[in-house]
Every structure is written in C-alpha cells, then in structure tokens.
Enzyme design. Sequence first.
Site, PDB file in Angstrom:
ATOM      1  N   LYS A  41       0.812  -1.211   0.000  1.00  0.00           N
ATOM      2  CA  LYS A  41       0.000   0.000   0.000  1.00  0.00           C
ATOM      3  C   LYS A  41       0.848   1.264   0.000  1.00  0.00           C
ATOM      4  CE  LYS A  41      -4.048  -2.124   2.166  1.00  0.00           C
ATOM      5  NZ  LYS A  41      -3.507  -3.495   2.187  1.00  0.00           N
TER       6      LYS A  41
ATOM      7  N   GLU B  67      -2.831   6.749   7.996  1.00  0.00           N
ATOM      8  CA  GLU B  67      -3.669   7.586   7.149  1.00  0.00           C
ATOM      9  C   GLU B  67      -4.700   8.322   7.992  1.00  0.00           C
ATOM     10  OE1 GLU B  67      -3.764   5.329   2.808  1.00  0.00           O
ATOM     11  OE2 GLU B  67      -5.507   5.188   4.125  1.00  0.00           O
TER      12      GLU B  67
ATOM     13  N   HIS C 133     -14.358  -2.688   9.193  1.00  0.00           N
ATOM     14  CA  HIS C 133     -13.605  -2.637   7.938  1.00  0.00           C
ATOM     15  C   HIS C 133     -13.775  -3.884   7.090  1.00  0.00           C
ATOM     16  CE1 HIS C 133     -11.868   0.725  10.049  1.00  0.00           C
ATOM     17  NE2 HIS C 133     -11.371  -0.085  10.963  1.00  0.00           N
TER      18      HIS C 133
ATOM     19  N   GLU D 151      -9.873   0.840  -5.315  1.00  0.00           N
ATOM     20  CA  GLU D 151     -10.789   1.260  -4.259  1.00  0.00           C
ATOM     21  C   GLU D 151     -10.549   2.723  -3.884  1.00  0.00           C
ATOM     22  OE1 GLU D 151     -10.402  -1.485  -1.020  1.00  0.00           O
ATOM     23  OE2 GLU D 151     -11.446  -3.079  -2.111  1.00  0.00           O
TER      24      GLU D 151
ATOM     25  N   GLU E 294      -6.694   1.762  -2.186  1.00  0.00           N
ATOM     26  CA  GLU E 294      -5.776   0.675  -2.511  1.00  0.00           C
ATOM     27  C   GLU E 294      -6.222   0.033  -3.806  1.00  0.00           C
ATOM     28  OE1 GLU E 294      -6.227  -1.744   0.970  1.00  0.00           O
ATOM     29  OE2 GLU E 294      -7.689  -3.054   0.017  1.00  0.00           O
TER      30      GLU E 294
ATOM     31  N   ASN F 261      -6.661  -3.821  -5.443  1.00  0.00           N
ATOM     32  CA  ASN F 261      -6.662  -5.271  -5.231  1.00  0.00           C
ATOM     33  C   ASN F 261      -6.322  -5.943  -6.547  1.00  0.00           C
ATOM     34  OD1 ASN F 261      -9.397  -4.622  -3.124  1.00  0.00           O
ATOM     35  ND2 ASN F 261      -7.419  -5.339  -2.402  1.00  0.00           N
TER      36      ASN F 261
ATOM     37  N   ARG G 241      -6.491  -8.783  -7.849  1.00  0.00           N
ATOM     38  CA  ARG G 241      -7.127 -10.107  -7.871  1.00  0.00           C
ATOM     39  C   ARG G 241      -8.612  -9.935  -8.118  1.00  0.00           C
ATOM     40  NH1 ARG G 241      -9.946  -9.587  -3.237  1.00  0.00           N
ATOM     41  NH2 ARG G 241      -8.963  -8.570  -1.460  1.00  0.00           N
TER      42      ARG G 241
END
Length: 669
Positions: A120, A204, A239, A279, A292, A294, A296
Amino acid sequence: MSIKPIKRLLIANRGEIAIRIIRAAKKLGIQTVAVYSEADAIAQHVKQADQAICIGLAPAAQSYLSIANILDAMKASGADAVHPGYGFLSENADFAKAITDAGHIFVGPSADVIAKMGDKRAARHIAQAAGVPVVPGYDGEDTDDALLLAEANRIGTPLMIKATAGGGGRGLRRIDEMSEFHEALRSARREAGAAFGSSAVMLERMIESARHVEVQILADTFGTVLHLYERDCSAQRRHQKVIEEAPCSTIDDKTRDGLLTAAVKLAESVGYTGAGTVEFLVDEAGDFYFLEMNTRLQVEHPVTEMITGIDLVAAQIEVAEGRKLELVQEDITIRGHAVEARLYAEDPSNGFMPQTGTLGHFDLAQCGAGVAKVCANVRRDCGVIEGDTVSPFYDPMLGKLIAYGDTRDSAIAGLSALLRDSRIAGVTTNKAYLNSILGSDEFRSGKTRTHSLDSAEPQPPMSTEVQAMLAAALLELQALVACPMPGLAAWRTNFDAHDRFIIEVDGQRYPVDVTPVQTENGWQINSSLDHKTKQTVCIEENTYRLDGKKERFARYSNGTHQYFDIGDHHIAVRDITHAPAENSAKGGTGILKAPMDGQVVAVAVETGTHVNAGDLICVIEAMKMEHHIRADMNGTVSDIQAKVGDQVKSRAHLGTIKPDTSNTRIENS
C-alpha cells in the site's frame, strides 16, 4: 504474445471461490484441479473438481499458504496454470513469480505489478505519480515506534494504522485517542504479520462519513484497459465488507466519471493485466481519494457480473491465455441493479463471534416463492451444502447471496426475501442481521457510510425465557410426530396431556410446562414458566405462529444440542429433561475460557499480575481475526495456562483471577 490455451487449471483456494472458478473453467472446456488441506478432504470444491490433491495440514500456513506444496501439486497433477482466487496467496508476488518461473501460467497480473500495488505504501506513491488523489497520511519507510507516534500526532485523530500488505480489514486499527496508539500498533503489526507475512504499517487520516466506492478493471496484454463501472461497498463492519451493490446510487455523474477515469489511468500506469479493483473513499462533497488496488478477483465481483453480463472469471482465464479482449469501452453498459450479502457463520448477538459446527439443515430458499415475486434473478455462490462442517481453521463465510432487479429497490427486496426464506440450523448465522441492514431506512435511502454499521446495534437476541418456551414447544411437536396417537407412549394418555421439559439456554435451566391441543390443521402448544410466563404456539407442518407472526422453522440435533432456525433468530438449547442434575449457577467469575477454537498469539500477564476489569489477558487468533480476552473482574492472576503458540479448543481454560474484595464484572469481547 502468442495464445497458450490452458488445458488443466489448478485452483489454489477453497470454498465458494474455488467452486466459482471450477464452474467457469468447465464452461471453457478446461480440466480443473482442486487442492485441499486435511481439514477439507470432503469439501465441496474437492468433490466438484476433476482432480484433487492434498497439500498439507489444516492450518493455512501448512497448506493453502505453502508455495512449495502448491508447486508440488502442480507437478503431480500436470496442471499448466494456476488461478489464486482471492485471499491466501492471491496477492503474493513471490507466489506469482514462482508459478511463472516454473513455466506455468498465473491467472492474474505479473508478479512485478502485484508487488508494486500489493504494497500500500508503494501503491500510494504510484497513484500520486499518476495524478490520482490519496488520503493524507504517513507512508515513509521508517516505521520506528517513536517516529510513527510523532507522525500520528501530526496527522491527528481520528487516524488509521494500516498494514501495507494484504487487505480485508486485517492489520487495520482506528485510533481516536493517542493513549490507544501503542497497543493498537502492536495488535495491527501482529495481525498483519500472521495474515500476510509482513508486519509493516503506515498511517492515514480517517475520512469521516465516507463511502467506499471501487471500480472494476479488466485489462489484456495488448494495452487495452477497460472499466466495468463501480460498486458501493460502504456497508462495512470493522472494515469488513458486509453488503455490496452495483452501481453506486449515491454519486453524481461528475464523481463517477472522475472515479472511472482515475482507475483506468492508474491501471494503465502500471501495465495492469487481468481483473483488478481500484478502491476509493468518497466524501460528502464528492471528492475521492485512492485507498488501494486489489490485484485479484474481488469477493463481490458477482454484482458487477449481474449488471454487465460479463463473466469476470472467464475473462481472467482468457487474458491469461494471451487472448485479446474483444470488448471496447463503448460495448460495456450496465442494466438494472444488483446487491450482494455475505452470509457468515457468526453470532451477531455475541460480538459476531465466528461459529463452528455441522450444517444440519441448509436451505437457501431454492424454491422461495417470495423471492420470485419481487426480484428478476437471484444467485447463490456457496462453498457448503447441508451436512458440511464449518471449520475453525478458515474464514467462516458460508457463501454469498446476490439479487438482481430492474431497480435498486427491487434488488434489495429480492435479497431480503432470499434471506428471509432461507433456513440454516446447526450454527448461528448473520442472516437476520443482514436483513435488518437491508430493511433499515439508512441503507434504503443510500445514507450508509463506512462507519454506519460500527455504531448500529445488532437486533437484540430473543430472551432466553422465550427461547426456552419456544424450543420446548417445538420439541413437543417432535414427540407428537413420533407418537401421534394417544396410548403409544407410556407418558401420554391423551392429546391434552401435560408434559414438562427442562431446557438449558446459555447455561441457564428453565423448567417448561407444555400442553398440546390438536387443531384442525396441526397443533396448538401452550407453554409456561413457573405457571406465570405463558406462550401459545400454533404449529402446522414446518411452520409456527407466535404473537400473530407466521414463520417457517428448521431443526437439527447433534445429539447434545438442539438447533432451531425460526426466521429472525437462531436458537441453540440443550434438552436436559432426563439428564443428571447439575449446578447451573452462572458462577466462575474470574475463570477465563477460550471463546472458540484458535491459537494464542499474545499473553499480556503472568501469575501474580494484578489486573482490573477490562485489562487484556491474552489474544486468540481464530479465522484470521484476533479476539481479545479481558479480565472480567479486579483481582490477581492466580494461574495463567495460555502460552503463545498454543492451539486451544473452545471453552479451554486460559487462566484464573483471584478476586479483590470488591470487583466489577464486564463481558469479554
């Protein structure tokens, strides 16, 4: 790049996603190879694949996370390609490199791209270079505790400690007070290290009142990068995504265009190939920030498939074979709306504690007439069937339920009906909790934000008294069905014979008197506790009516416990009518027990330590999540059995606290 058709595909995963990939591969005429741990020897993905190979012991580190074991399985099976699914090794660059170095095809982006976007910290730098806005924070290489604390003070609260590797909410901690920082940092690092093999973190700023909106990307090796529009994943708890939908109904065209453009630009900048997701957090003003990427397939990919008509798994495989995407951006349009819910074996009334056990009854409303009335199409992506066991070793998700409709309201109504009509007995699930979210004004009006579910209380459990009386009535029905005529059982001489059950619920005993009365269509069973609290249940076949509400019920017995799914509630009781007398007092304050099967990953005390109610005693990791065991009273630790690395069973003794003269009790969480 020449086309290399895949002949035999190994799926380096388990559960519903393995089954989903098997289904897509078979449609393409590709043979499939399942891998499994010893705990999954008779799992559904093993049964559905053309071939299956055991890759190790039950713990994921010794099976599904073992690159060497999977490479051995590739060699033994003759597979020429691997699909990693999601989770496990799906975003492990070393795994992708090992597969390609061995001459096999990896269904996903290159190892280099996974390494860049999977970290990240590096992904933030890449996003900034591509002109994509990021959340303010600290992403430096130096992660000394003192420096991180200084940066945290600079950023201010609320802020997030965030693992630089992996995802799924693991290694993520919110800080509201700086006094929480050091314990949260240790916990985040520990959880991240266990889940991803890296304990690196960054900081963050917390974007309050944010929506989680993500863009689905599909790219080939010829430079084509397409978006398949966006998904709204704002309905999260701790989350972890709970309900997802597509498209996002709460953003305007300007924000949507900005998100789609930014996602494509980012994917192009790193030479992305295959399916991926970018995202973002979107604030109330419509401004968005990169969260971020992903690298996949996402858990929630079905909602995108349902509104675009594109099979993402098949597209992944074809891109990996070196085929050019036949689509251009203008070909991709969206129709209607889709909503997905993640069905888990967990207990919302007990801190969402993961559940294990046998699915004695598992009916996901395959013929639910209520669903057909309100929704055009439903989909059930499940990794289990009736009779399967929910293991303590892996994520407790049973499956995903998805509904499509011409409008958002009809899709929500279809999913709600599907959940309402489903019956599961043997383990407690979150289906009633999911339905309460779908039915809430906040969700229906599109006001759900990433923090909304954290402050929302789950539906309160049915009182133990009502559970006991209802269970007794249903057990009486079982006896009536077994002995429908008077005189067939020595203890019953007529239809209105009085009967007594002793029902144990949550460790408390309830003597319940029942009187059955036969009606034209079934039975009316009157129950009472101490001749005071009374209840009347009308039962016809597999439905019951209580307080004017009619529900279908399901029952399962494992020999010691009776499990009932009565619609909005799961009931787990023991019929101890004929059991030896026991001391049922809820004593034992200060006796600490494991809430479920798991591994001890941290111990905060030793014998002789003085603790106050709420102090941390130890941490148990189960199903990839940490569970903190805290002192339930003030006192001194007189013994501590928990040791780091121990595998403990549910209800195992962890330690004892000798009470002070006065103490305060709290509940473990």
